[in-house]
Design a protein around this motif. Sequence first.
Motif, PDB file in Angstrom:
ATOM      1  N   PRO A 125      -6.401  -5.538  -9.595  1.00 41.73           N
ATOM      2  CA  PRO A 125      -6.239  -6.963  -9.908  1.00 41.73           C
ATOM      3  C   PRO A 125      -7.337  -7.863  -9.335  1.00 41.73           C
ATOM      4  O   PRO A 125      -7.585  -8.939  -9.862  1.00 41.73           O
ATOM      5  CB  PRO A 125      -4.884  -7.331  -9.292  1.00 41.73           C
ATOM      6  N   ASN A 184      -5.718  -3.653 -17.230  1.00 41.86           N
ATOM      7  CA  ASN A 184      -5.244  -2.275 -17.408  1.00 41.86           C
ATOM      8  C   ASN A 184      -5.159  -1.904 -18.892  1.00 41.86           C
ATOM      9  O   ASN A 184      -5.566  -0.814 -19.295  1.00 41.86           O
ATOM     10  CB  ASN A 184      -3.857  -2.096 -16.786  1.00 41.86           C
ATOM     11  N   PRO A 197       4.003   2.988  -5.401  1.00 41.86           N
ATOM     12  CA  PRO A 197       5.189   3.251  -6.229  1.00 41.86           C
ATOM     13  C   PRO A 197       5.950   1.961  -6.571  1.00 41.86           C
ATOM     14  O   PRO A 197       6.509   1.830  -7.653  1.00 41.86           O
ATOM     15  CB  PRO A 197       6.050   4.157  -5.337  1.00 41.86           C
ATOM     16  N   VAL A 224       4.996  -0.945  -7.402  1.00 42.79           N
ATOM     17  CA  VAL A 224       4.537  -1.775  -8.532  1.00 42.79           C
ATOM     18  C   VAL A 224       4.375  -0.969  -9.817  1.00 42.79           C
ATOM     19  O   VAL A 224       3.998  -1.505 -10.856  1.00 42.79           O
ATOM     20  CB  VAL A 224       3.204  -2.524  -8.214  1.00 42.79           C
ATOM     21  N   VAL A 235       3.541  -2.011 -13.869  1.00 39.45           N
ATOM     22  CA  VAL A 235       2.257  -1.552 -14.425  1.00 39.45           C
ATOM     23  C   VAL A 235       2.522  -0.707 -15.676  1.00 39.45           C
ATOM     24  O   VAL A 235       1.873  -0.882 -16.711  1.00 39.45           O
ATOM     25  CB  VAL A 235       1.466  -0.735 -13.358  1.00 39.45           C
ATOM     26  N   ILE A 280       0.061   9.631  -9.451  1.00 45.57           N
ATOM     27  CA  ILE A 280       0.006  10.143  -8.073  1.00 45.57           C
ATOM     28  C   ILE A 280       1.031   9.426  -7.191  1.00 45.57           C
ATOM     29  O   ILE A 280       1.054   9.607  -5.983  1.00 45.57           O
ATOM     30  CB  ILE A 280      -1.406  10.024  -7.462  1.00 45.57           C
ATOM     31  N   PRO A 337      -1.902  14.382  -4.439  1.00 42.88           N
ATOM     32  CA  PRO A 337      -3.135  14.785  -3.764  1.00 42.88           C
ATOM     33  C   PRO A 337      -3.090  14.374  -2.292  1.00 42.88           C
ATOM     34  O   PRO A 337      -2.032  13.948  -1.801  1.00 42.88           O
ATOM     35  CB  PRO A 337      -4.193  13.978  -4.519  1.00 42.88           C
ATOM     36  N   GLY A 380       0.640  15.709   1.419  1.00 42.18           N
ATOM     37  CA  GLY A 380       0.323  14.322   1.039  1.00 42.18           C
ATOM     38  C   GLY A 380       0.199  13.456   2.273  1.00 42.18           C
ATOM     39  O   GLY A 380      -0.809  12.790   2.508  1.00 42.18           O
TER      40      GLY A 380
HETATM   41  N1  LIG Z   1      -2.843   7.193   0.556  1.00 45.86           N
HETATM   42  C1  LIG Z   1      -2.520   8.481   0.476  1.00 45.86           C
HETATM   43  O1  LIG Z   1      -2.802   9.283   1.375  1.00 45.86           O
HETATM   44  C2  LIG Z   1      -1.813   8.986  -0.742  1.00 45.86           C
HETATM   45  C3  LIG Z   1      -1.717  10.365  -0.965  1.00 45.86           C
HETATM   46  C4  LIG Z   1      -1.075  10.820  -2.109  1.00 45.86           C
HETATM   47  C5  LIG Z   1      -0.518   9.923  -2.995  1.00 45.86           C
HETATM   48  N2  LIG Z   1      -0.593   8.607  -2.733  1.00 45.86           N
HETATM   49  C6  LIG Z   1       0.000   7.668  -3.709  1.00 45.86           C
HETATM   50  O2  LIG Z   1      -1.078   6.945  -4.228  1.00 45.86           O
HETATM   51  C7  LIG Z   1      -0.649   5.640  -4.595  1.00 45.86           C
HETATM   52  C8  LIG Z   1      -1.585   4.618  -3.990  1.00 45.86           C
HETATM   53  O3  LIG Z   1      -1.523   4.700  -2.590  1.00 45.86           O
HETATM   54  P1  LIG Z   1      -2.697   4.086  -1.721  1.00 45.86           P
HETATM   55  O4  LIG Z   1      -2.384   4.451  -0.326  1.00 45.86           O
HETATM   56  O5  LIG Z   1      -4.018   4.459  -2.296  1.00 45.86           O
HETATM   57  O6  LIG Z   1      -2.403   2.527  -1.948  1.00 45.86           O
HETATM   58  P2  LIG Z   1      -3.428   1.304  -2.067  1.00 45.86           P
HETATM   59  O7  LIG Z   1      -4.566   1.524  -1.131  1.00 45.86           O
HETATM   60  O8  LIG Z   1      -2.616   0.072  -1.944  1.00 45.86           O
HETATM   61  O9  LIG Z   1      -3.992   1.425  -3.541  1.00 45.86           O
HETATM   62  C9  LIG Z   1      -3.299   0.945  -4.658  1.00 45.86           C
HETATM   63  C10 LIG Z   1      -4.279   0.211  -5.529  1.00 45.86           C
HETATM   64  O10 LIG Z   1      -3.589  -0.252  -6.679  1.00 45.86           O
HETATM   65  C11 LIG Z   1      -4.045  -1.569  -6.927  1.00 45.86           C
HETATM   66  N3  LIG Z   1      -3.108  -2.300  -7.758  1.00 45.86           N
HETATM   67  C12 LIG Z   1      -2.042  -3.079  -7.375  1.00 45.86           C
HETATM   68  N4  LIG Z   1      -1.444  -3.620  -8.459  1.00 45.86           N
HETATM   69  C13 LIG Z   1      -2.142  -3.176  -9.535  1.00 45.86           C
HETATM   70  C14 LIG Z   1      -2.025  -3.405 -10.925  1.00 45.86           C
HETATM   71  N5  LIG Z   1      -1.069  -4.183 -11.428  1.00 45.86           N
HETATM   72  N6  LIG Z   1      -2.924  -2.821 -11.751  1.00 45.86           N
HETATM   73  C15 LIG Z   1      -3.916  -2.028 -11.245  1.00 45.86           C
HETATM   74  N7  LIG Z   1      -4.077  -1.781  -9.938  1.00 45.86           N
HETATM   75  C16 LIG Z   1      -3.196  -2.344  -9.107  1.00 45.86           C
HETATM   76  C17 LIG Z   1      -4.174  -2.160  -5.551  1.00 45.86           C
HETATM   77  O11 LIG Z   1      -4.909  -3.341  -5.596  1.00 45.86           O
HETATM   78  P3  LIG Z   1      -4.681  -4.472  -4.439  1.00 45.86           P
HETATM   79  O12 LIG Z   1      -4.978  -3.786  -3.152  1.00 45.86           O
HETATM   80  O13 LIG Z   1      -5.669  -5.501  -4.826  1.00 45.86           O
HETATM   81  O14 LIG Z   1      -3.256  -4.880  -4.568  1.00 45.86           O
HETATM   82  C18 LIG Z   1      -4.895  -1.023  -4.844  1.00 45.86           C
HETATM   83  O15 LIG Z   1      -6.268  -1.032  -5.104  1.00 45.86           O
HETATM   84  C19 LIG Z   1       0.764   5.490  -4.111  1.00 45.86           C
HETATM   85  O16 LIG Z   1       1.638   5.589  -5.189  1.00 45.86           O
HETATM   86  C20 LIG Z   1       0.959   6.643  -3.133  1.00 45.86           C
HETATM   87  O17 LIG Z   1       2.272   7.115  -3.130  1.00 45.86           O
HETATM   88  C21 LIG Z   1      -1.242   8.110  -1.661  1.00 45.86           C
END
Ligand SMILES: NC(=O)c1ccc[n+]([C@@H]2O[C@H](COP(=O)([O-])OP(=O)(O)OC[C@H]3O[C@@H](n4cnc5c(N)ncnc54)[C@H](OP(=O)(O)O)[C@@H]3O)[C@@H](O)[C@H]2O)c1
Length: 271
Positions: free
Chosen positions: A24, A45, A61, A63, A67, A88, A111, A166
């Motif tokens: 966003p 998107n 998860p 949001v 989305v 993911i 992942p 994870g």
């Molecule tokens: N982090 C890990 O180690 C890990 C490992 C495996 C799986 N996961 C999964 O991966 C997902 C993301 O986790 P994360 O830790 O990477 O979170 P994150 O850093 O918050 O990344 C999520 C991204 O999605 C963006 N976003 C929010 N609303 C959106 C929209 N409407 N359209 C498009 N993009 C949007 C966010 O932007 P803003 O920041 O600008 O809101 C941010 O860049 C989760 O579902 C989690 O369960 C994470």
Amino acid sequence: MAKAMIAGLLAAGHPAGNITVTEPQETTLALLRTGFPGVRTSTDNAAAIFGSHVIVLATKPQVLKAVAEALVAPLKTESTNNPLILSIAAGIRVADLARWLDYKTIVRVMPNTPALVSEGASGLYASQSVSEKQKDLAFAVCASFSKLAYWLDKEQLLDVVTGTSGSGPAYFLYLCEAMVEAAVEQGMPREIARGLVAQTCLGVGKMTLSQLDTEFSVLRRNVTSPKGTTEAGIKVFDDNNVKQHMKDCVVAATKRADELGDILGSQVKFF
Ligand SMILES: NC(=O)c1ccc[n+]([C@@H]2O[C@H](COP(=O)([O-])OP(=O)(O)OC[C@H]3O[C@@H](n4cnc5c(N)ncnc54)[C@H](OP(=O)(O)O)[C@@H]3O)[C@@H](O)[C@H]2O)c1
């Protein structure tokens, strides 16, 4: 996590111009373009999925429903291409995502952040609506940022992957933090302590992977001389039930993934 996956995809030779990232905030996208030159970015998107073969859903998860629901109409337009959805998101089940998207070609991938250095470990789960060809595509994408990837035949096991590998990098880093603190408190310069701990992590990883058929407990015993230093250290763990705490930690993370699936998916469960 998306950044780690993009880094892995680029390192595996996927052309940057084939990857479109949405987010966003334009300021975040600007930073992303600097970090990954050539990658396309958008705040839209719906527009970004046009012509895509693979659509990765990598938001939190919480949001994902919003989305996904905003992608229903654009996916209908794209459905002749039969794009593959990779989610993911921790906990969110295929059935809920399929309902939100009104679309069934979905693979869940769990992942982990070492994908950033092409050393990820992933679990994958596909519903029966996904063809073998689409599964091969999902695995190929996943393999580009994962050193090891495994198909799971039960969706519940993806929550176990979440609680194990994870979240796993955080557990190891927690131990690393404590080891560095202990060394520093005993007079070790911080940078040296960090180097020793990080290299030990890498070394243990390489050593265990090079002999995966040997139990970890055997490799641990190889470090543990009778009446030596390791034995003295591990005794503190044993006296404090650390192994059980570690198991509780993995179970708590796994349960939380299931709970997120229940709460956010609003799925009715029958027992
Ligand atoms: N982090 C890990 O180690 C890990 C490992 C495996 C799986 N996961 C999964 O991966 C997902 C993301 O986790 P994360 O830790 O990477 O979170 P994150 O850093 O918050 O990344 C999520 C991204 O999605 C963006 N976003 C929010 N609303 C959106 C929209 N409407 N359209 C498009 N993009 C949007 C966010 O932007 P803003 O920041 O600008 O809101 C941010 O860049 C989760 O579902 C989690 O369960 C994470």
